[in-house]
Design a protein around this motif. Structure first.
Motif, PDB file in Angstrom:
ATOM      1  N   SER A 163       3.070   8.324  -1.998  1.00 57.50           N
ATOM      2  CA  SER A 163       4.420   8.457  -2.557  1.00 57.50           C
ATOM      3  C   SER A 163       5.154   9.649  -1.969  1.00 57.50           C
ATOM      4  O   SER A 163       5.715  10.478  -2.703  1.00 57.50           O
ATOM      5  CB  SER A 163       4.352   8.570  -4.086  1.00 57.50           C
ATOM      6  N   HIS A 176       0.841  -1.196   0.000  1.00 53.90           N
ATOM      7  CA  HIS A 176       0.000   0.000   0.000  1.00 53.90           C
ATOM      8  C   HIS A 176       0.872   1.240   0.000  1.00 53.90           C
ATOM      9  O   HIS A 176       1.850   1.321   0.750  1.00 53.90           O
ATOM     10  CB  HIS A 176      -0.925   0.020   1.214  1.00 53.90           C
ATOM     11  N   ARG A 177       0.481   2.223  -0.807  1.00 51.11           N
ATOM     12  CA  ARG A 177       1.301   3.421  -0.921  1.00 51.11           C
ATOM     13  C   ARG A 177       0.614   4.673  -0.392  1.00 51.11           C
ATOM     14  O   ARG A 177       1.226   5.726  -0.301  1.00 51.11           O
ATOM     15  CB  ARG A 177       1.682   3.622  -2.383  1.00 51.11           C
ATOM     16  N   SER A 178      -0.670   4.551  -0.062  1.00 49.84           N
ATOM     17  CA  SER A 178      -1.394   5.708   0.451  1.00 49.84           C
ATOM     18  C   SER A 178      -1.671   5.516   1.934  1.00 49.84           C
ATOM     19  O   SER A 178      -2.100   4.444   2.369  1.00 49.84           O
ATOM     20  CB  SER A 178      -2.720   5.874  -0.306  1.00 49.84           C
ATOM     21  N   SER A 220      10.014   6.672   2.198  1.00 52.76           N
ATOM     22  CA  SER A 220      10.059   5.955   0.918  1.00 52.76           C
ATOM     23  C   SER A 220       9.497   4.538   1.016  1.00 52.76           C
ATOM     24  O   SER A 220       9.073   3.962   0.014  1.00 52.76           O
ATOM     25  CB  SER A 220      11.499   5.920   0.384  1.00 52.76           C
ATOM     26  N   ASN A 221       9.463   3.968   2.226  1.00 49.61           N
ATOM     27  CA  ASN A 221       8.886   2.627   2.386  1.00 49.61           C
ATOM     28  C   ASN A 221       7.387   2.701   2.711  1.00 49.61           C
ATOM     29  O   ASN A 221       6.783   1.706   3.105  1.00 49.61           O
ATOM     30  CB  ASN A 221       9.624   1.856   3.482  1.00 49.61           C
ATOM     31  N   SER A 222       6.791   3.877   2.545  1.00 53.47           N
ATOM     32  CA  SER A 222       5.367   4.165   2.764  1.00 53.47           C
ATOM     33  C   SER A 222       4.973   4.316   4.227  1.00 53.47           C
ATOM     34  O   SER A 222       3.839   4.703   4.497  1.00 53.47           O
ATOM     35  CB  SER A 222       4.458   3.123   2.088  1.00 53.47           C
ATOM     36  N   SER A 273      -4.608   2.716   5.376  1.00 53.24           N
ATOM     37  CA  SER A 273      -3.799   2.595   4.163  1.00 53.24           C
ATOM     38  C   SER A 273      -4.640   2.028   3.028  1.00 53.24           C
ATOM     39  O   SER A 273      -5.640   1.339   3.256  1.00 53.24           O
ATOM     40  CB  SER A 273      -2.559   1.720   4.394  1.00 53.24           C
ATOM     41  N   GLN A 280       5.715  11.089   5.085  1.00 55.21           N
ATOM     42  CA  GLN A 280       5.726   9.698   4.650  1.00 55.21           C
ATOM     43  C   GLN A 280       7.109   9.390   4.110  1.00 55.21           C
ATOM     44  O   GLN A 280       7.720  10.214   3.417  1.00 55.21           O
ATOM     45  CB  GLN A 280       4.673   9.436   3.570  1.00 55.21           C
TER      46      GLN A 280
END
Lengths: 113, 111
Positions: free
Chosen positions: A51, A29-31, A70-72, A93, A68
């Motif tokens: 991101s 998950h990135r958000s 880089s690893n989210s 997330s 945030q």
């Protein structure tokens, strides 16, 4: 697959101090979004990161900030704590930003004395 | 400004009853609507997600419908059980990952 994790689970702080809360999203998950829950105001949106960029922000004072990595993983910071900041802070997330199902963590219970 | 309302605020029913929880919202420009349950002092558990183009979603004993034009959603719980006791929240996503929550329906199912 592990769920959303938040640390610490409980926190007691004094007025005027600052606090940092951490959220690790579901793998992939990135958000990450943050919410404040109080008995009087219910659940209110704080901000959302995707991101490493803040994409959306709720109606909270500048004392509330976040970031945030880089690893989210995400952190939120509250400076100059007030009694009214006592709340359950939840992060959520999702895989993408916008339109996707959101999964919530167990929350951090912050008490300001 | 988007406002989300849930009726009733609280509900107490005997085990086995079929239930309908209501959620209404004022602005139909939404991405989706999501139903959650929250146990006391805990985080939120996602139950169902209905995209704005969909009319309903089902998961086990749960069925949720969405009428975007009238700004309404219902969560139907079939054959309620004591383990269903919790607060049920609906939320609309009106902007990128920004959920606007209702105030919730506190459900108690007694044996």
């Amino acid at each position: 697959k592990a769920g959303v994790t938040q640390t610490p689970r409980y926190l007691i702080k004094t007025r005027g101090q600052q606090v940092t809360l951490s959220c690790s999203p579901i793998s992939g998950h990135r958000s990450v979004s943050w919410y404040q829950q109080t008995p009087g105001q219910g659940l209110q949106f704080l901000f959302e990161y995707f991101s490493e960029t803040q994409r959306n922000k709720g109606n909270f004072p500048g004392r509330f900030s976040g970031r945030q990595f880089s690893n989210s993983r995400s952190e939120m910071n509250v400076s100059t704590l007030e009694l009214g900041d006592s709340a359950l802070y939840l992060c959520a997330s999702s895989f993408v930003s916008g339109g996707d199902e959101q999964y919530f963590g167990p929350g951090t219970r912050l008490t300001v004395t | 400004k988007q406002e989300v309302t849930q009726i009733p605020a609280a509900l107490s029913v005997p085990e086995g009853e079929n239930l309908v929880l209501n959620c209404s919202f004022t602005d139909s420009a939404i991405y989706n609507l999501q139903w959650f349950r929250q146990d006391p002092g805990k985080g939120l558990t996602s139950l169902l997600l209905i995209q704005s183009s969909q009319r309903e979603q089902t998961s086990g004993r749960l069925n949720a419908s969405l009428d975007k034009s009238s700004g309404r959603s219902t969560l139907y719980i079939a054959a309620s059980q004591p383990g269903d006791s919790a607060t049920y929240l609906c939320a609309v996503e009106e902007d990128t990952d920004k959920l606007i929550f209702g105030t919730g329906t506190r459900l108690q199912v007694f044996p």
